[in-house]
Design a protein around this motif. Sequence first.
Motif, short mmCIF file in Angstrom:
data_model
loop_
_atom_site.label_atom_id
_atom_site.label_comp_id
_atom_site.label_asym_id
_atom_site.label_seq_id
_atom_site.Cartn_x
_atom_site.Cartn_y
_atom_site.Cartn_z
N PRO A 1 0.84 -1.35 -0.07
CA PRO A 1 -0.22 -0.07 -0.09
C PRO A 1 0.93 1.83 -0.04
O PRO A 1 0.56 2.14 -0.58
CB PRO A 1 -0.34 0.14 1.25
CG PRO A 1 -0.28 -0.93 2.20
CD PRO A 1 0.63 -2.54 0.99
N ALA A 2 1.77 0.94 0.46
CA ALA A 2 2.74 2.20 0.71
C ALA A 2 3.50 2.74 -0.89
O ALA A 2 4.47 1.85 -1.31
CB ALA A 2 3.58 2.46 1.76
N VAL A 3 3.31 3.26 -1.81
CA VAL A 3 4.05 4.00 -2.90
C VAL A 3 5.43 4.50 -2.69
O VAL A 3 5.41 5.33 -2.36
CB VAL A 3 3.09 4.54 -3.75
CG1 VAL A 3 3.71 4.51 -4.99
CG2 VAL A 3 1.81 4.39 -4.01
N GLY A 4 6.53 4.17 -3.55
CA GLY A 4 7.74 4.58 -3.46
C GLY A 4 7.40 6.48 -4.16
O GLY A 4 7.42 5.90 -5.52
N TRP A 5 8.92 6.42 -3.91
CA TRP A 5 9.18 7.56 -4.76
C TRP A 5 10.39 7.84 -5.50
O TRP A 5 10.98 7.83 -4.86
CB TRP A 5 8.98 9.12 -3.92
CG TRP A 5 8.74 10.35 -4.60
CD1 TRP A 5 8.95 10.41 -6.33
CD2 TRP A 5 8.63 11.50 -4.20
NE1 TRP A 5 9.23 11.57 -6.23
CE2 TRP A 5 8.98 12.43 -5.50
CE3 TRP A 5 7.85 11.56 -3.06
CZ2 TRP A 5 7.98 14.21 -5.42
CZ3 TRP A 5 8.00 13.32 -3.17
CH2 TRP A 5 7.91 14.31 -3.90
N ALA A 6 10.62 6.94 -6.10
CA ALA A 6 11.79 6.99 -7.60
C ALA A 6 12.05 7.89 -8.15
O ALA A 6 11.40 8.87 -8.63
CB ALA A 6 12.73 5.30 -7.84
N LEU B 1 5.47 -1.27 -4.89
CA LEU B 1 6.01 -2.63 -4.85
C LEU B 1 5.37 -3.83 -4.84
O LEU B 1 3.98 -3.89 -4.40
CB LEU B 1 6.62 -2.51 -3.75
CG LEU B 1 7.53 -3.95 -3.35
CD1 LEU B 1 8.69 -3.24 -4.37
CD2 LEU B 1 8.67 -3.07 -1.75
N THR B 2 5.23 -4.74 -6.35
CA THR B 2 4.75 -6.00 -5.98
C THR B 2 4.13 -6.80 -4.58
O THR B 2 5.84 -6.93 -4.58
CB THR B 2 4.36 -6.75 -6.73
OG1 THR B 2 4.94 -5.63 -8.59
CG2 THR B 2 4.10 -7.90 -7.38
N ALA C 1 6.13 15.44 3.56
CA ALA C 1 5.15 15.84 3.76
C ALA C 1 3.67 14.63 3.52
O ALA C 1 2.79 14.68 3.66
CB ALA C 1 4.69 16.62 2.26
N PHE C 2 4.31 13.67 2.15
CA PHE C 2 3.89 12.72 2.39
C PHE C 2 3.76 11.35 3.79
O PHE C 2 4.34 10.94 4.16
CB PHE C 2 4.08 11.84 1.05
CG PHE C 2 4.02 12.43 0.34
CD1 PHE C 2 2.67 12.24 -0.95
CD2 PHE C 2 4.69 13.53 -1.38
CE1 PHE C 2 2.32 13.21 -2.25
CE2 PHE C 2 4.41 14.23 -1.69
CZ PHE C 2 3.48 13.92 -2.86
N LEU C 3 2.66 10.52 3.70
CA LEU C 3 2.57 9.82 4.68
C LEU C 3 3.26 8.85 4.72
O LEU C 3 3.80 8.61 5.97
CB LEU C 3 0.82 9.81 5.15
CG LEU C 3 0.33 8.64 6.20
CD1 LEU C 3 0.98 9.51 7.47
CD2 LEU C 3 -0.96 7.82 6.04
N GLN C 4 3.28 8.35 4.13
CA GLN C 4 4.05 7.07 3.35
C GLN C 4 5.46 7.01 3.86
O GLN C 4 6.54 6.17 4.07
CB GLN C 4 3.55 5.90 2.62
CG GLN C 4 4.18 6.27 1.20
CD GLN C 4 3.86 7.27 0.57
OE1 GLN C 4 2.82 7.87 0.87
NE2 GLN C 4 4.52 8.37 -0.67
#
Length: 553
Positions: free
Chosen positions: A119-124, A143-144, A451-454
């Motif tokens: 559920p946490a989307v990464g910032w690459a 992330l799968t 600022a992003f929760l994850q």
Amino acid sequence: MTTVQADVIVVGAGLAGLVAATELAGAGRRVLVLDQEGEQNLGGQAFWSLGGLFLIDSPEQRRLGIRDSLDLARRDWLTTAAFDRPEDHWPRQWADAYLQFAAGEKRAWLHGLGMRWFPAVGWAERGGAGADAPGNSVPRFHLTWGTGPGVLEPFERRAREYARTGRLSFAFRHRVTGLVQSGGAVTGVRGEVLEPSGAARGERSSRVVTGDFEFSAQAVILTSGGIGGNHDLVRRHWPTERLGAAPAFMVSGVPAHVDGFMQQAAHAAGANLINADRMWHYTEGLRNWNPIWENHGIRILPGPSSLWLDPSGRRLPYPHIPGGSSLDTLAHITRSGYPHTWFLLNRAVIKREFALSGSEQNPDLTGRDLRLTLRRAGKAVQAPVQAFMDHGPDFVVRGTLPDLVAGMTALTPDHPVDLAAVHAEVEGRDLQLRNPAGKDPQLAIVRGARAFLQERLIRVAKPAPFLDPAGGPLIAVKLNVLTRKSLGGLETDLHGRVLRAGGEVMPGLYAAGEVAGFGGGGYHGYRALEGTFLGGCLFSGRVAGRAAAEATC
């Protein structure tokens, strides 16, 4: 000489090959899948991957309050790709088609096959140089659940089901060395049968030849991968005029069998190879303390807080920050002639911000173990990262800055580290933390990310002085350039058909995945936004498989 007939031959049993083969078999075609390695390597490089997929305006993003759109993603892609060549015609078309796919049916198609995402989307590739500079404007790295093996699973399962029914056949240890052509069309492949090998997945296998073969078909799809395991070929195509000389030492992010051999053979047979000088190598490579293949390198997936230092201990100029823009920082390092660089951080940062690329380095996610995954939010450093801290040849862990710098110099005696320079860099950074604002642009990136929760919860550490003993011991990590992916490849049209140098279609020949630059001969341009390599294999494999199925009967 063995002769077998099939409707379509797929050369390469990696992700793109499995996708193409299952599309063909699902359409009722007889498919033969060839691979130079043994069955233990089924799935190719995707098996070792972290399983990140680039999605646009997904439910996962929306739940986290991330506002994304096709227009924003297209702007990010084109700014990052920087297409500037006449031969970028088809890569541009493929990029636009892929963006529409990533914003459209991609997630629903994969979800229907059973794929799920963390559920946490990464910032690459978060950039940092400005709105019109390379990088993702928002987190898009999904992330799968199950990492790379989780991406492969539905296609491997379908392929084995079709194999049981006789619609699909595998021929492992069959190394294709050339294309068979008749009347101007590709009508099959020829090659060598290699002796059986018990080498484990990723290990170097025997090249002893026990026979030869020639197989005929109505069409051939090449999905044989890239060149990252062949450092001679990497150096041959290295863009010296753009990046300076290739480093004398590089670690390898892929096994030796990722050798580019089939790409070169297709090019010799008339296929147009474009953008071969566009490559995607990482600057944050570690020598694996527990290697699987020769010169095995592991990439750090860093958060933005570490200080990035040159060999003498001076900070790299902004915007060269961890996780910023891989190619641009690579260019700065190689043009400067640096044999290595350093990350400087402490335990508080490494605990939150260091992830290691690879399915084997993430047993919790790969094993779909929710209990272990939840431990990432705990107080302990992740076990694979701790193992590198304890055993990794590129790690220095000390209690004080003088001791740390002494350890760095001991690791690289030919390039001593200047204690005064390092102290000035660390102290200057730490002084900027006395107020909620400040003028350090890297810290502004850190604060913006939180600022992003994850990012705040599991990815980016709260800014704090590195010299504060509460942050734990100081850590220095020696970074090597790591070879990984080729961005150029065989030129293909939007049906995946391979083209000759003048733009003419080579009848009967298709290509997908890394051998085709993930689409068109290089749909990334000069740089990638990440999560787009597996996605390119999925998309181009599907396109080529469906097109070949329609063209054959």
